[in-house]
Scaffold this motif. Sequence first.
Motif, PDB file in Angstrom:
ATOM      1  N   GLY A  62       0.805  -1.214   0.000  1.00 53.93           N
ATOM      2  CA  GLY A  62       0.000   0.000   0.000  1.00 53.93           C
ATOM      3  C   GLY A  62       0.838   1.263   0.000  1.00 53.93           C
ATOM      4  O   GLY A  62       0.466   2.270  -0.614  1.00 53.93           O
ATOM      5  N   TYR A  67      -1.229   3.765  -2.240  1.00 58.78           N
ATOM      6  CA  TYR A  67      -2.612   3.765  -1.795  1.00 58.78           C
ATOM      7  C   TYR A  67      -2.722   4.511  -0.467  1.00 58.78           C
ATOM      8  O   TYR A  67      -3.681   5.236  -0.237  1.00 58.78           O
ATOM      9  CB  TYR A  67      -3.117   2.336  -1.603  1.00 58.78           C
ATOM     10  CG  TYR A  67      -3.210   1.503  -2.857  1.00 58.78           C
ATOM     11  CD1 TYR A  67      -3.360   2.081  -4.115  1.00 58.78           C
ATOM     12  CD2 TYR A  67      -3.169   0.110  -2.775  1.00 58.78           C
ATOM     13  CE1 TYR A  67      -3.471   1.299  -5.246  1.00 58.78           C
ATOM     14  CE2 TYR A  67      -3.276  -0.683  -3.899  1.00 58.78           C
ATOM     15  CZ  TYR A  67      -3.422  -0.091  -5.137  1.00 58.78           C
ATOM     16  OH  TYR A  67      -3.531  -0.875  -6.254  1.00 58.78           O
ATOM     17  N   ASN A 419      -2.647  -5.385  -2.417  1.00 62.26           N
ATOM     18  CA  ASN A 419      -1.748  -4.243  -2.562  1.00 62.26           C
ATOM     19  C   ASN A 419      -0.385  -4.634  -3.105  1.00 62.26           C
ATOM     20  O   ASN A 419       0.218  -3.882  -3.869  1.00 62.26           O
ATOM     21  CB  ASN A 419      -1.557  -3.539  -1.213  1.00 62.26           C
ATOM     22  CG  ASN A 419      -2.791  -2.799  -0.743  1.00 62.26           C
ATOM     23  OD1 ASN A 419      -3.834  -2.833  -1.394  1.00 62.26           O
ATOM     24  ND2 ASN A 419      -2.695  -2.147   0.396  1.00 62.26           N
TER      25      ASN A 419
END
Length: 494
Positions: A62, A67, A419
């Motif tokens: 991530g 993200y 992810n």
Amino acid sequence: MKNINKFLILFLAGIFTVSCEDNLDINTDPNFPEEINAGLALTSAEGALASVVGGEFMNIGGFYAQYHTQSPSASQFENIDSYNLNTTYANTPWTILYAGVLNDLKFVSAESTEAGDTATLLIAEVLRGYTFHYLVDLFGDVPYTEALQNGNITPVVTPGEEIYADIITKIDAAVAAYEANPVEAEVGDQDVIFDGDMDKWIQFANTLKLRMYIRMAYTPQADPAAVTALINEGNFITEDVKFDLYTSSANKRNPFYEVFLSQTGLGDVNHIASNTLAGFYNQNNDPRLEAVFRPGTGGTYASIDQGTGNDFNNTAVAYARPNIGPVTPVFLMTVSESNFLQAEALIRYSGGTGAKEKYDAGVTASFATYSEYFGLTGESAADYIGAGDVYEYQTGGTVEGTVRQVIIQKWAALAYVNNIEAYIEATRTKFPEVVETGTQDYAEGNRIPSAISILPGTTIPSILFYPDDEVTRNPNITQHSTLTQKVWWDQKPE
């Protein structure tokens, strides 16, 4: 890491309870056949694999896929966000994958071979290949041919391209053995991914092979004929491949939630939405924003540029945060990803014929996954992929330009689904591109260097350090000199 270990031990203890007879002594070594059967070892392997893919890999993936970023007023993961990992970082996931997952699968394979159980052997081989391909994708050359040998604590590393080739060969052999002698899997519902449904396992095997072949796209080992044969066969997953044996009880919850978000873990104070992804969703009016993230104070979805947490004084609750709950499944592969892989294959090796349909199906399946598991409401995918819509598939460009559309949508579809896969694919394709801060176009999909990066320019890590524990005791492993070394398939011209 202590939280991760605690979660894994207690969660797998829960698996043992629901999978076996009440009188099973779970304090024994799960690799001795007199104390455990193949089904229980398989359940353990599946749970441990999910704990890494859905836990530590979800966390680091991530940050690198951008993200999420480190929140203000906290600093737990600034080492990741600044690309300043040390050599002890991977000790725990490496140990879980080798000593846990792969060791259990070795036992399953041995028991299944002795019993003539070609079905369970195929399951073990697919999961073994899945585990090793991620080890290669993240660490480069790793112990393989000599790994898990009794008495050998200093296995040599095998080149990644050889591991990839052998994984595919072994999966093909396991499928052929099963098809020549199809038996019902003895593990039954102790296979908590597909309940021993071999049609689904063969679909997963094919889709995993397609993923691996597409990883090779920029290498001399690229195999258009093999890819085309898989595409023509068309026997890919028709449902998301997931581990969902989670409950709302402490230490039996989704691993990312348990370790990083719950109050018994790190307390939901570190991860907030990065402008990189949130900006993409926002500027394209994409409703997945409100499925991927939970709102911050006042119901807003505030986000910040990657690595700029030190520029603010708010706490995490002021921002959008990952929308992963106690029982959110861990996804090993999705129908959305499968369609995007097929779209890229058709663009590269079939002149693009049929790619639009697979691209559209990938976006549609992404909306379906977020709707079923993340609470997506509002517009459907059809409102975004039609003529004149923001995600309309564009034809007539270069191969790389057309592939870029697919990869950007894959990146948008993998957020908190997988992810680490998003990060690996960004490393392979260089999409979304990493551009200088101030030149980014979040609507198109761009990454920027973390504001606290210790690396020069637009460089971000492309490999992980081998675990210090492994390097220290194994003279056959030489530590990477830098996090910018490349794994074997990372050969796209820049």
